[in-house]
Design a protein around this motif. Sequence first.
Motif, PDB file in Angstrom:
ATOM      1  N   ALA A 386       0.831  -1.117   0.041  1.00  0.00           N
ATOM      2  CA  ALA A 386      -0.219   0.000   0.086  1.00  0.00           C
ATOM      3  C   ALA A 386       1.092   1.334  -0.060  1.00  0.00           C
ATOM      4  CB  ALA A 386      -0.703   0.050   1.249  1.00  0.00           C
ATOM      5  N   GLY A 387       2.056   1.322   0.736  1.00  0.00           N
ATOM      6  CA  GLY A 387       2.798   2.349   0.712  1.00  0.00           C
ATOM      7  C   GLY A 387       3.360   2.630  -0.752  1.00  0.00           C
ATOM      8  N   ALA A 388       3.855   1.854  -1.395  1.00  0.00           N
ATOM      9  CA  ALA A 388       4.568   2.243  -2.661  1.00  0.00           C
ATOM     10  C   ALA A 388       3.169   2.685  -3.799  1.00  0.00           C
ATOM     11  CB  ALA A 388       5.146   0.920  -3.236  1.00  0.00           C
ATOM     12  N   ALA A 389       2.219   1.904  -3.539  1.00  0.00           N
ATOM     13  CA  ALA A 389       1.115   2.496  -4.085  1.00  0.00           C
ATOM     14  C   ALA A 389       0.633   3.863  -3.988  1.00  0.00           C
ATOM     15  CB  ALA A 389      -0.141   1.283  -4.104  1.00  0.00           C
ATOM     16  N   LEU A 390       0.769   4.185  -2.813  1.00  0.00           N
ATOM     17  CA  LEU A 390       0.293   5.659  -2.557  1.00  0.00           C
ATOM     18  C   LEU A 390       1.400   6.801  -3.197  1.00  0.00           C
ATOM     19  CD1 LEU A 390      -0.475   5.292   1.345  1.00  0.00           C
ATOM     20  CD2 LEU A 390      -1.908   6.147  -0.634  1.00  0.00           C
ATOM     21  N   LEU A 391       2.551   6.404  -3.564  1.00  0.00           N
ATOM     22  CA  LEU A 391       3.404   7.023  -4.117  1.00  0.00           C
ATOM     23  C   LEU A 391       2.715   7.856  -5.567  1.00  0.00           C
ATOM     24  CD1 LEU A 391       6.909   5.406  -3.639  1.00  0.00           C
ATOM     25  CD2 LEU A 391       6.301   7.372  -2.673  1.00  0.00           C
ATOM     26  N   ARG A 392       2.210   7.043  -6.378  1.00  0.00           N
ATOM     27  CA  ARG A 392       1.368   7.537  -7.685  1.00  0.00           C
ATOM     28  C   ARG A 392       0.238   6.333  -7.669  1.00  0.00           C
ATOM     29  NH1 ARG A 392       5.938   7.747 -12.130  1.00  0.00           N
ATOM     30  NH2 ARG A 392       4.299   7.073 -13.506  1.00  0.00           N
ATOM     31  N   ASP A 393      -0.540   6.870  -8.366  1.00  0.00           N
ATOM     32  CA  ASP A 393      -1.799   6.022  -8.655  1.00  0.00           C
ATOM     33  C   ASP A 393      -1.536   4.759  -9.480  1.00  0.00           C
ATOM     34  OD1 ASP A 393      -3.353   7.533  -6.717  1.00  0.00           O
ATOM     35  OD2 ASP A 393      -4.939   7.934  -7.843  1.00  0.00           O
ATOM     36  N   ASP A 394      -0.646   5.077 -10.343  1.00  0.00           N
ATOM     37  CA  ASP A 394      -0.171   3.910 -11.581  1.00  0.00           C
ATOM     38  C   ASP A 394       1.067   3.243 -11.068  1.00  0.00           C
ATOM     39  OD1 ASP A 394       1.374   5.985 -12.055  1.00  0.00           O
ATOM     40  OD2 ASP A 394       1.268   5.635 -14.173  1.00  0.00           O
ATOM     41  N   ALA A 395       1.452   3.331  -9.803  1.00  0.00           N
ATOM     42  CA  ALA A 395       2.523   2.884  -9.342  1.00  0.00           C
ATOM     43  C   ALA A 395       2.868   1.085  -9.747  1.00  0.00           C
ATOM     44  CB  ALA A 395       2.891   2.831  -7.742  1.00  0.00           C
ATOM     45  N   ARG A 396       4.059   1.088 -10.438  1.00  0.00           N
ATOM     46  CA  ARG A 396       4.166  -0.308 -11.049  1.00  0.00           C
ATOM     47  C   ARG A 396       5.775  -0.468 -10.813  1.00  0.00           C
ATOM     48  NH1 ARG A 396       4.606   0.493 -17.454  1.00  0.00           N
ATOM     49  NH2 ARG A 396       6.480   1.839 -17.686  1.00  0.00           N
ATOM     50  N   GLY A 397       6.006  -1.750 -10.715  1.00  0.00           N
ATOM     51  CA  GLY A 397       7.460  -2.063 -10.019  1.00  0.00           C
ATOM     52  C   GLY A 397       7.498  -3.410  -9.796  1.00  0.00           C
ATOM     53  N   ARG A 398       8.898  -3.775  -9.328  1.00  0.00           N
ATOM     54  CA  ARG A 398       9.026  -5.336  -8.838  1.00  0.00           C
ATOM     55  C   ARG A 398      10.363  -5.214  -7.970  1.00  0.00           C
ATOM     56  NH1 ARG A 398       9.652 -10.098 -13.522  1.00  0.00           N
ATOM     57  NH2 ARG A 398       9.905 -11.807 -12.013  1.00  0.00           N
ATOM     58  N   ALA A 399      10.208  -6.084  -7.289  1.00  0.00           N
ATOM     59  CA  ALA A 399      11.593  -5.932  -6.415  1.00  0.00           C
ATOM     60  C   ALA A 399      11.787  -7.579  -6.090  1.00  0.00           C
ATOM     61  CB  ALA A 399      11.118  -5.551  -4.919  1.00  0.00           C
ATOM     62  N   LYS A 400      13.330  -7.521  -5.681  1.00  0.00           N
ATOM     63  CA  LYS A 400      13.719  -8.896  -5.503  1.00  0.00           C
ATOM     64  C   LYS A 400      14.865  -9.096  -4.676  1.00  0.00           C
ATOM     65  CE  LYS A 400      15.313 -12.946  -8.675  1.00  0.00           C
ATOM     66  NZ  LYS A 400      15.735 -13.218 -10.064  1.00  0.00           N
ATOM     67  N   LEU A 401      14.871 -10.067  -3.781  1.00  0.00           N
ATOM     68  CA  LEU A 401      15.771 -10.480  -2.832  1.00  0.00           C
ATOM     69  C   LEU A 401      16.627 -11.853  -3.194  1.00  0.00           C
ATOM     70  CD1 LEU A 401      14.417  -9.760   0.740  1.00  0.00           C
ATOM     71  CD2 LEU A 401      15.788  -8.125  -0.855  1.00  0.00           C
ATOM     72  N   VAL A 402      17.754 -11.975  -2.995  1.00  0.00           N
ATOM     73  CA  VAL A 402      18.538 -12.889  -3.437  1.00  0.00           C
ATOM     74  C   VAL A 402      19.146 -13.424  -2.092  1.00  0.00           C
ATOM     75  CG1 VAL A 402      20.418 -14.104  -4.744  1.00  0.00           C
ATOM     76  CG2 VAL A 402      19.161 -12.294  -5.643  1.00  0.00           C
ATOM     77  N   ILE A 403      18.911 -14.793  -1.497  1.00  0.00           N
ATOM     78  CA  ILE A 403      19.353 -15.223  -0.222  1.00  0.00           C
ATOM     79  C   ILE A 403      20.185 -16.303  -0.232  1.00  0.00           C
ATOM     80  CG2 ILE A 403      18.304 -16.091   1.913  1.00  0.00           C
ATOM     81  CD1 ILE A 403      17.131 -13.300   1.061  1.00  0.00           C
ATOM     82  N   ASP A 404      21.246 -16.384   0.593  1.00  0.00           N
ATOM     83  CA  ASP A 404      22.151 -17.538   0.577  1.00  0.00           C
ATOM     84  C   ASP A 404      21.404 -18.438   1.674  1.00  0.00           C
ATOM     85  OD1 ASP A 404      24.114 -19.390   1.250  1.00  0.00           O
ATOM     86  OD2 ASP A 404      25.699 -17.901   1.571  1.00  0.00           O
ATOM     87  N   ARG A 405      20.857 -19.820   1.023  1.00  0.00           N
ATOM     88  CA  ARG A 405      20.153 -20.540   2.171  1.00  0.00           C
ATOM     89  C   ARG A 405      20.965 -21.122   3.298  1.00  0.00           C
ATOM     90  NH1 ARG A 405      15.668 -23.106   0.186  1.00  0.00           N
ATOM     91  NH2 ARG A 405      15.247 -22.614  -1.985  1.00  0.00           N
ATOM     92  N   ARG A 406      22.419 -21.071   2.993  1.00  0.00           N
ATOM     93  CA  ARG A 406      23.427 -21.653   4.090  1.00  0.00           C
ATOM     94  C   ARG A 406      23.184 -20.482   5.558  1.00  0.00           C
ATOM     95  NH1 ARG A 406      28.194 -22.330   0.259  1.00  0.00           N
ATOM     96  NH2 ARG A 406      27.537 -19.928   0.062  1.00  0.00           N
ATOM     97  N   SER A 407      23.518 -19.441   5.006  1.00  0.00           N
ATOM     98  CA  SER A 407      23.545 -18.195   6.196  1.00  0.00           C
ATOM     99  C   SER A 407      21.947 -17.732   6.401  1.00  0.00           C
ATOM    100  CB  SER A 407      24.546 -17.314   5.979  1.00  0.00           C
ATOM    101  OG  SER A 407      24.119 -16.502   4.858  1.00  0.00           O
ATOM    102  N   GLY A 408      21.152 -17.682   5.662  1.00  0.00           N
ATOM    103  CA  GLY A 408      19.720 -17.277   5.756  1.00  0.00           C
ATOM    104  C   GLY A 408      20.104 -15.629   5.488  1.00  0.00           C
ATOM    105  N   ALA A 409      21.150 -15.222   5.021  1.00  0.00           N
ATOM    106  CA  ALA A 409      21.462 -13.707   4.758  1.00  0.00           C
ATOM    107  C   ALA A 409      21.191 -13.157   3.356  1.00  0.00           C
ATOM    108  CB  ALA A 409      22.834 -13.458   5.106  1.00  0.00           C
TER     109      ALA A 409
END
Length: 466
Positions: A386-409
């Motif tokens: 919701a917070g990102a959508a409030l930046l503009r009504d047509d807010a669009r985008g994508r995010a991605k995290l990459v995790i090391d399974r061994r450390s969980g970081a």
Amino acid sequence: MGPGDEPDVVVIGGGPTGENAAQYALDGGLSAVLVEGELLGGECSYYACMPSKALLRPVDIVHTAQHLPGAVGARLDPATLLARRDAWVSHYDDHGQERWAAGAGIGVVRGHGQLSAPRTVTVTGPDGEQRTLRAGTAVVIATGSEAVVPAEFEAVEPWTSRDATGVTEVSESLLIVGGGVVAVEAATWLAALGSQVTLLVRGQRLLAGLEPFAGELVAAGLREAGVRVEFGAHIAAAARPRAEATGLGRVHGGPVSVDLADGRSLTAAEVLVAAGRRPRLAHVGLEAVGLDAAAVAAGRLPDWLHVIGDAGTGAPLTHMGKYEARVLGSRLAGATDVPAPADVPVPQVVFAEPQVAAVGLTEERARERLGAEAVATSEAEFTAAAGAALLRDDARGRAKLVIDRRSGAVVGATFAGPEAGELLHAATIAIVGEVPVSRLRHAVPAYPTASELWLRLLEALPRELR
């Protein structure tokens, strides 16, 4: 030898990297001299970061306002926009930088500096007079980088990034060769200023070093802004009836014709070549001490010589060069508890539409480095928060995290969407601190801000990592 000719540290190059190396050496008790043949403050201050962002921020604000009901009348005024750029580059005057250096106690020698013997730099001043500086501790080369102009474009006097950020007259049409950061950012502001822009990309995606979705979103944004994006564009030849250099933002009168390998020919008033950059090392006197650019690239340097920033082998970004310089300056002054810059994740923001911010490893690079089984990812849409959508009504985008399974970081993060750059530092801290994602779940994002996107990303992780 006169007073000041035997400092502890001589820095060739007075850009942000050189300034930081000198300042941190000075803070540690050493004396330092900067040698600069152009404008003190370097590429970033006058031709790259500062002018480009001065041009791009108003474009972003107007575009955002045009997509927020209730915000009425937002428009760009090209003359005012270019005047703002001129103010941010101090009208290409470096007296302010001179005052800073004097106040900090850093000596400044004007002219072209090059090695002439071990720990020795000869400076040829604007009047041709020469001055010899001998460094008691180290010589630091921080000469930055220069634009690469492929042979087929040399005869047509193309624009480089300096001309794009220093533009004074907006060309009716423009061809941009390249698909990296310089190319997409220049396409963004020049299209907004009214130029009909065609982006010629040799490969099949923009921003090739980042997650694929980032380039896809930026390509869509450019097309919506009226930019023609051509992938797989292999240049065969370029020609111009009359070509003459007339300074920053020059307009030659064109036209420039570019022949593609598939038989097509494109014509525009100007062509901007954004085909990459290379270290500026050709005239720094490496041969005088038995070295060359290959030795620099391989790290085969004597202990008194350091090549840093864009001139060296690190990430070619101002903030990374400054970090590398801070580490080096501190070490030269005797600090022993400073980590190596190579151990630090590299953050980067691309100021396009949408913004792209990334740090650490992409999924592809993580799989290569850690092994496919050691990598987990999570993704979320900007509109899901919701917070990102409030930046503009047509807010669009994508995010991605990459995790090391061994450390969980977290080992990598990419955000593409409105104000994405403001989400990046949290990811940088998570990577540097090696914080397990199970603990990050207890870092509560404020509502309603775009930071809630972090919660969505953590919720999308495999259950065993939560």
